[in-house]
Design a protein around this motif. Sequence first.
Motif, PDB file in Angstrom:
ATOM      1  N   GLN A  51      42.231  38.058  50.499  1.00 20.52           N
ATOM      2  CA  GLN A  51      43.696  38.235  50.540  1.00 20.52           C
ATOM      3  C   GLN A  51      44.116  39.498  51.278  1.00 20.52           C
ATOM      4  O   GLN A  51      45.261  39.634  51.687  1.00 20.52           O
ATOM      5  CB  GLN A  51      44.268  38.282  49.112  1.00 20.52           C
ATOM      6  CG  GLN A  51      44.162  36.949  48.388  1.00 20.52           C
ATOM      7  CD  GLN A  51      44.794  37.035  47.021  1.00 20.52           C
ATOM      8  OE1 GLN A  51      44.170  37.450  46.067  1.00 20.52           O
ATOM      9  NE2 GLN A  51      46.068  36.667  46.934  1.00 20.52           N
ATOM     10  N   CYS A  92      50.546  33.016  43.395  1.00 20.21           N
ATOM     11  CA  CYS A  92      49.554  33.771  44.151  1.00 20.21           C
ATOM     12  C   CYS A  92      50.282  34.720  45.098  1.00 20.21           C
ATOM     13  O   CYS A  92      51.267  34.329  45.724  1.00 20.21           O
ATOM     14  CB  CYS A  92      48.681  32.794  44.945  1.00 20.21           C
ATOM     15  SG  CYS A  92      47.420  33.599  45.937  1.00 20.21           S
ATOM     16  N   LEU A  93      49.776  35.939  45.201  1.00 22.24           N
ATOM     17  CA  LEU A  93      50.411  36.915  46.094  1.00 22.24           C
ATOM     18  C   LEU A  93      50.371  36.440  47.550  1.00 22.24           C
ATOM     19  O   LEU A  93      51.179  36.871  48.366  1.00 22.24           O
ATOM     20  CB  LEU A  93      49.735  38.282  45.967  1.00 22.24           C
ATOM     21  CG  LEU A  93      49.928  38.969  44.611  1.00 22.24           C
ATOM     22  CD1 LEU A  93      49.097  40.241  44.546  1.00 22.24           C
ATOM     23  CD2 LEU A  93      51.396  39.278  44.358  1.00 22.24           C
ATOM     24  N   HIS A 134      40.897  31.177  39.563  1.00 17.34           N
ATOM     25  CA  HIS A 134      41.798  31.329  40.711  1.00 17.34           C
ATOM     26  C   HIS A 134      41.220  32.332  41.720  1.00 17.34           C
ATOM     27  O   HIS A 134      41.175  32.063  42.923  1.00 17.34           O
ATOM     28  CB  HIS A 134      43.175  31.784  40.187  1.00 17.34           C
ATOM     29  CG  HIS A 134      44.208  32.042  41.237  1.00 17.34           C
ATOM     30  ND1 HIS A 134      45.392  31.339  41.309  1.00 17.34           N
ATOM     31  CD2 HIS A 134      44.251  32.939  42.256  1.00 17.34           C
ATOM     32  CE1 HIS A 134      46.101  31.784  42.338  1.00 17.34           C
ATOM     33  NE2 HIS A 134      45.440  32.763  42.928  1.00 17.34           N
ATOM     34  N   GLU A 135      40.748  33.475  41.208  1.00 17.37           N
ATOM     35  CA  GLU A 135      40.268  34.530  42.112  1.00 17.37           C
ATOM     36  C   GLU A 135      38.937  34.143  42.761  1.00 17.37           C
ATOM     37  O   GLU A 135      38.712  34.416  43.939  1.00 17.37           O
ATOM     38  CB  GLU A 135      40.134  35.866  41.366  1.00 17.37           C
ATOM     39  CG  GLU A 135      41.438  36.420  40.800  1.00 17.37           C
ATOM     40  CD  GLU A 135      42.579  36.478  41.808  1.00 17.37           C
ATOM     41  OE1 GLU A 135      42.317  36.729  43.006  1.00 17.37           O
ATOM     42  OE2 GLU A 135      43.730  36.256  41.400  1.00 17.37           O
ATOM     43  N   HIS A 138      39.400  32.030  45.682  1.00 17.78           N
ATOM     44  CA  HIS A 138      39.745  32.777  46.905  1.00 17.78           C
ATOM     45  C   HIS A 138      38.482  33.136  47.695  1.00 17.78           C
ATOM     46  O   HIS A 138      38.503  33.154  48.921  1.00 17.78           O
ATOM     47  CB  HIS A 138      40.483  34.076  46.559  1.00 17.78           C
ATOM     48  CG  HIS A 138      41.965  33.933  46.389  1.00 17.78           C
ATOM     49  ND1 HIS A 138      42.800  33.493  47.385  1.00 17.78           N
ATOM     50  CD2 HIS A 138      42.766  34.194  45.324  1.00 17.78           C
ATOM     51  CE1 HIS A 138      44.052  33.489  46.940  1.00 17.78           C
ATOM     52  NE2 HIS A 138      44.055  33.907  45.684  1.00 17.78           N
TER      53      HIS A 138
END
Length: 171
Positions: A51, A92-93, A134-135, A138
């Motif tokens: 990210q 999500c950012l 979730h992470e 990524h």
Amino acid sequence: MALLQIRRYPDPVLAKSAAPIAEIDDEVRTLVDNMVETMYAAPGVGLAGPQVAVLRRVVVIDCGGEEDPQLIVAINPEILDRDGESYEEEGCLSVPEYYAKVKRSSWVRVRYQNIDGQVIEMETGGLLAVCFQHEIDHLEGKLFVDRLSSLKKGIFRKKYIKILEQQQEQL
Ligand code: NI
């Protein structure tokens, strides 16, 4: 410490998988400090290397909230075991202003190294279990919107184009 630029969908770096971290050196420690600062400033409950355009396997998570911060720095995290089903709303950012329910496991056993290189094994449920999934997604180049049904993905794309257009107008 410095704030890092958070990449947004459809930035191609978000679709790439991240490489393992062999050694936790000063560069990794600085990266982690900056990721933590960037996550809290956003504010968000998690941030993964890709990210911020760093294709390395590191995530920072804090699902504790302002009153009770519980920072987790997880290097080379992996899910060893999972069970149950959860269907909670996620954001999500890297996908600003869009939220949707995602099917996940409700319980996970994870293994990672902390910033001191110690191997940690943890079993967790609830929000933290969702955060880990979730992470870690990524790190495989996967976003929560990739897990939506094809129908909901279509709705997402239409809405998201409008969100991006509105943000462009505000600039
Ligand atoms: Ni995210």
